[in-house]
Design a protein around this motif. Structure first.
Motif, PDB file in Angstrom:
ATOM      1  N   SER A   1      43.671  33.722  43.530  1.00 41.48           N
ATOM      2  CA  SER A   1      44.552  32.720  42.929  1.00 41.48           C
ATOM      3  C   SER A   1      44.146  32.556  41.481  1.00 41.48           C
ATOM      4  N   GLY A   2      45.083  32.755  40.589  1.00 39.96           N
ATOM      5  CA  GLY A   2      44.779  32.655  39.174  1.00 39.96           C
ATOM      6  C   GLY A   2      45.716  33.504  38.358  1.00 39.96           C
ATOM      7  N   PRO A   3      45.594  33.459  37.040  1.00 42.04           N
ATOM      8  CA  PRO A   3      46.493  34.215  36.161  1.00 42.04           C
ATOM      9  C   PRO A   3      46.274  35.715  36.265  1.00 42.04           C
ATOM     10  N   PRO A   4      47.329  36.520  36.075  1.00 42.47           N
ATOM     11  CA  PRO A   4      47.212  37.980  36.168  1.00 42.47           C
ATOM     12  C   PRO A   4      46.149  38.563  35.239  1.00 42.47           C
ATOM     13  N   ALA A   5      45.999  37.967  34.070  1.00 39.62           N
ATOM     14  CA  ALA A   5      45.031  38.517  33.104  1.00 39.62           C
ATOM     15  C   ALA A   5      43.599  38.434  33.606  1.00 39.62           C
ATOM     16  N   ALA A   6      43.370  37.557  34.582  1.00 41.56           N
ATOM     17  CA  ALA A   6      42.011  37.396  35.098  1.00 41.56           C
ATOM     18  C   ALA A   6      41.802  38.113  36.423  1.00 41.56           C
ATOM     19  N   HIS A   7      42.833  38.809  36.925  1.00 36.47           N
ATOM     20  CA  HIS A   7      42.754  39.423  38.251  1.00 36.47           C
ATOM     21  C   HIS A   7      41.562  40.375  38.339  1.00 36.47           C
ATOM     22  N   PRO A   8      40.673  40.184  39.320  1.00 34.82           N
ATOM     23  CA  PRO A   8      39.426  40.972  39.374  1.00 34.82           C
ATOM     24  C   PRO A   8      39.637  42.455  39.585  1.00 34.82           C
ATOM     25  N   PHE A   9      40.776  42.864  40.150  1.00 35.19           N
ATOM     26  CA  PHE A   9      40.981  44.286  40.391  1.00 35.19           C
ATOM     27  C   PHE A   9      41.531  45.016  39.167  1.00 35.19           C
ATOM     28  N   ASN A  10      41.750  44.279  38.088  1.00 36.62           N
ATOM     29  CA  ASN A  10      42.175  44.897  36.840  1.00 36.62           C
ATOM     30  C   ASN A  10      40.970  45.156  35.961  1.00 36.62           C
ATOM     31  N   SER A  11      40.755  46.412  35.623  1.00 35.55           N
ATOM     32  CA  SER A  11      39.611  46.764  34.789  1.00 35.55           C
ATOM     33  C   SER A  11      39.698  46.037  33.449  1.00 35.55           C
ATOM     34  N   GLY A  12      38.607  45.434  33.028  1.00 34.56           N
ATOM     35  CA  GLY A  12      38.566  44.740  31.759  1.00 34.56           C
ATOM     36  C   GLY A  12      39.111  43.333  31.807  1.00 34.56           C
ATOM     37  N   SER A  13      39.456  42.836  33.022  1.00 33.97           N
ATOM     38  CA  SER A  13      39.985  41.479  33.136  1.00 33.97           C
ATOM     39  C   SER A  13      38.910  40.456  32.815  1.00 33.97           C
ATOM     40  N   SER A  14      39.363  39.241  32.535  1.00 31.11           N
ATOM     41  CA  SER A  14      38.404  38.186  32.212  1.00 31.11           C
ATOM     42  C   SER A  14      37.494  37.864  33.399  1.00 31.11           C
ATOM     43  N   TYR A  15      38.006  38.071  34.627  1.00 27.77           N
ATOM     44  CA  TYR A  15      37.146  37.852  35.784  1.00 27.77           C
ATOM     45  C   TYR A  15      36.005  38.867  35.814  1.00 27.77           C
TER      46      TYR A  15
END
Length: 511
Positions: free
Chosen positions: A245-259
């Motif tokens: 749950s959270g914004p797409p930019a922070a999604h953990p499965f996206n490389s380089g995300s804020s998460y």
């Protein structure tokens, strides 16, 4: 916690959860090879151990029964299987037994419970274990149990060498799974094997220890994690059920995300690093399982144990895609219901059902499930070309008294006892034989089968048929661990009590 991390969490309202991988803390040295990228002496082959825990304490006396000597010539109500059990309805009739003659019993025959191969009496039933025994790929370990030291009946009477809280379910489960008999164990022997052999796997997506029966003591190590997953028919892609749950930019499965950036912060703090390691491991495992798809395997019955073994078979089939073309895995599964104080047997011991007066009782129906599930798993390992690489074995809390509790088929049961019989199955098993030890004074059968006599040389002072084990869980486990690849130098750490026994390898597995 640093302000920057707190602000990030508040701003992104993000969260990743996984009930699958157990959190671990650096202060307990719970950082395993998967998260640290260790690569020591990576294995040159694949091997797996599959533990089946028969929860509740299964009655070994009705699993493996004397065929020759079924009725003891000494007569009376205290000597022999028939004399002690038949009158109450607890005995399996001689005519129903599946006769076997082990290769090392000097021609003496025994009998399996009929539901260890239900197809022998029920046309169309899935096959059980008799064919596996006849093929020399199933062995019986006789009279094994938790022991502090080798112990005789006289020692027991004097209070010498008794395990902690003997006959208690919770304590004996702990001892079977930890191989620590003088106190409450905090780690399992499967977990401690993983502690010492994780380097055989190198950096991989999944922990070495995987439980299909929830978090288990057996799989808990000092510096290794376990993965607890669901049984089939749950697909591999749905095992971990990570949610976000959270914004797409922070999604953990996206490389380089804020998460992902967040996971790199504050690694000098123990709790945060433990959480980060667990989260990273969960994401890595989830990605690997999703990529593997849902492999097809041979037919398995739709039962509790078969579903667990089917899931294990799927994981083994995709091992190469998980980085385990060569390596090691330890699996744990469990089946409950064996605490048969009542309704252990029924009027029709060859029935696979526990329903009504025409059933085989609780244990009978459970043994049908065990045998058919184990056989389906064995056949699948043969189909995968891995039967020599996978060894399956049973454990249970304890055995049950030879003396019945109550009377009347459909009502009679048995009470808590001690030493029991275990099954070991696989292509590397030197089967068709019984294994075990004599009593500490050298008396008794070389393969350890007890004298079925109330108050006899193998009974405790209860005189109810609570067999004093002649082989320890330490010896049983160490034999499996040696085949698995545990170095001899690590054996004393994994099995600190083993040195008290005469042999560390019982010989039921080819190297």
């Amino acid at each position: 916690m640093k302000e920057s991390r707190r602000k990030f969490l508040k701003a992104s309202t993000c969260g990743l959860t996984s009930a699958a991988i157990i959190a671990s803390l650096e202060q307990f040295d719970l950082v395993n090879a998967m998260t640290q990228g260790q690569q020591l002496n990576v294995a040159s082959d694949y091997r797996a151990l599959v533990c089946i825990f028969l929860s509740g304490g299964t009655d070994g006396n009705n699993m493996v029964i004397p065929f020759d000597g079924y009725t003891n010539a000494a007569g009376g109500t205290t000597n022999g299987y028939d004399n002690v059990r038949t009158g109450s309805g607890l005995a399996v009739p001689l005519s129903a037994l599946l006769k076997i003659t082990p290769s090392n019993t000097s021609g003496i025959s025994y009998g399996f419970h009929p539901n260890l191969s239900p197809e022998a009496n029920n046309a169309g039933q899935p096959k059980g274990l008799l064919d596996v025994w006849n093929a020399g790929k199933l062995a019986v370990l006789c009279n094994v149990g938790s022991l502090v030291q080798p112990i005789t009946r006289a020692n027991y009477a004097a209070g010498i060498g008794r395990p902690y809280q003997l006959f208690s379910h919770s304590d004996q489960v702990n001892q079977q799974q930890s191989s620590i008999a003088n106190t409450t164990g905090q780690t399992g022997w499967g977990g401690r094997i993983a502690d010492k052999t994780n380097g055989l796997n190198g950096p991989i997506a999944l922990p070495m220890n995987i439980s299909l029966a929830g978090t288990s003591l057996f799989s808990s190590g000092v510096n290794s994690r376990q993965l607890a997953i669901g049984a089939a028919p749950t697909s591999l892609a749905n095992l971990l059920n990570l949610s976000w749950s959270g914004p797409p930019a922070a999604h953990p499965f996206n490389s380089g995300s804020s998460y992902r950036t967040l996971l790199g912060l504050d690694q000098g703090l123990t709790l945060i690093k433990g959480s980060t390691d667990t989260t990273t491991a969960a994401m890595t495992a989830d990605a690997a399982l999703n990529a593997a798809g849902n492999p097809s395997i041979g037919p398995f019955p739709s039962t509790t144990l078969a579903n667990q073994l089917a899931q294990i078979a799927k994981l083994i089939k995709i091992k190469a895609s998980l980085g385990l073309a060569n390596g090691r895995q330890i699996f744990f599964c469990s089946l409950g219901g064996f605490d048969t104080h009542t309704n252990e047997t029924g009027n029709v011991p060859t029935s696979t059902s526990n329903a009504g007066t025409g059933g085989s009782g609780i244990q009978g129906s459970l043994l049908a499930q065990v045998s058919q599930a184990m056989r389906a798993f064995y056949d699948e390992m043969v189909a995968q070309g891995l039967s020599n690489n996978v060894t399956t074995f049973t454990l249970s809390d304890f055995a049950r008294t030879l003396q019945p509790s109550g009377s009347g088929a459909g009502t009679v049961g048995s009470d808590h006892a001690w030493g029991t019989h275990a099954f070991i199955m696989g292509g590397s098993v030197l089967g068709g034989a019984f294994y075990g030890s004599t009593r500490p004074d050298g008396s008794g059968l070389p393969y350890g089968f007890p004298v079925l006599q109330l108050g006899g040389p193998d009974d405790t002072t209860s005189n109810r048929g609570q067999w004093i084990p002649t082989t320890s869980i330490d010896q049983y486990a160490a034999t499996l661990a040696s085949w698995y690849g545990l170095a001899g130098t690590d054996v004393p750490t994994v099995f600190p009590n083993l040195s008290k026994f005469a042999t560390s390898n019982l010989g039921f597995l080819a190297p």
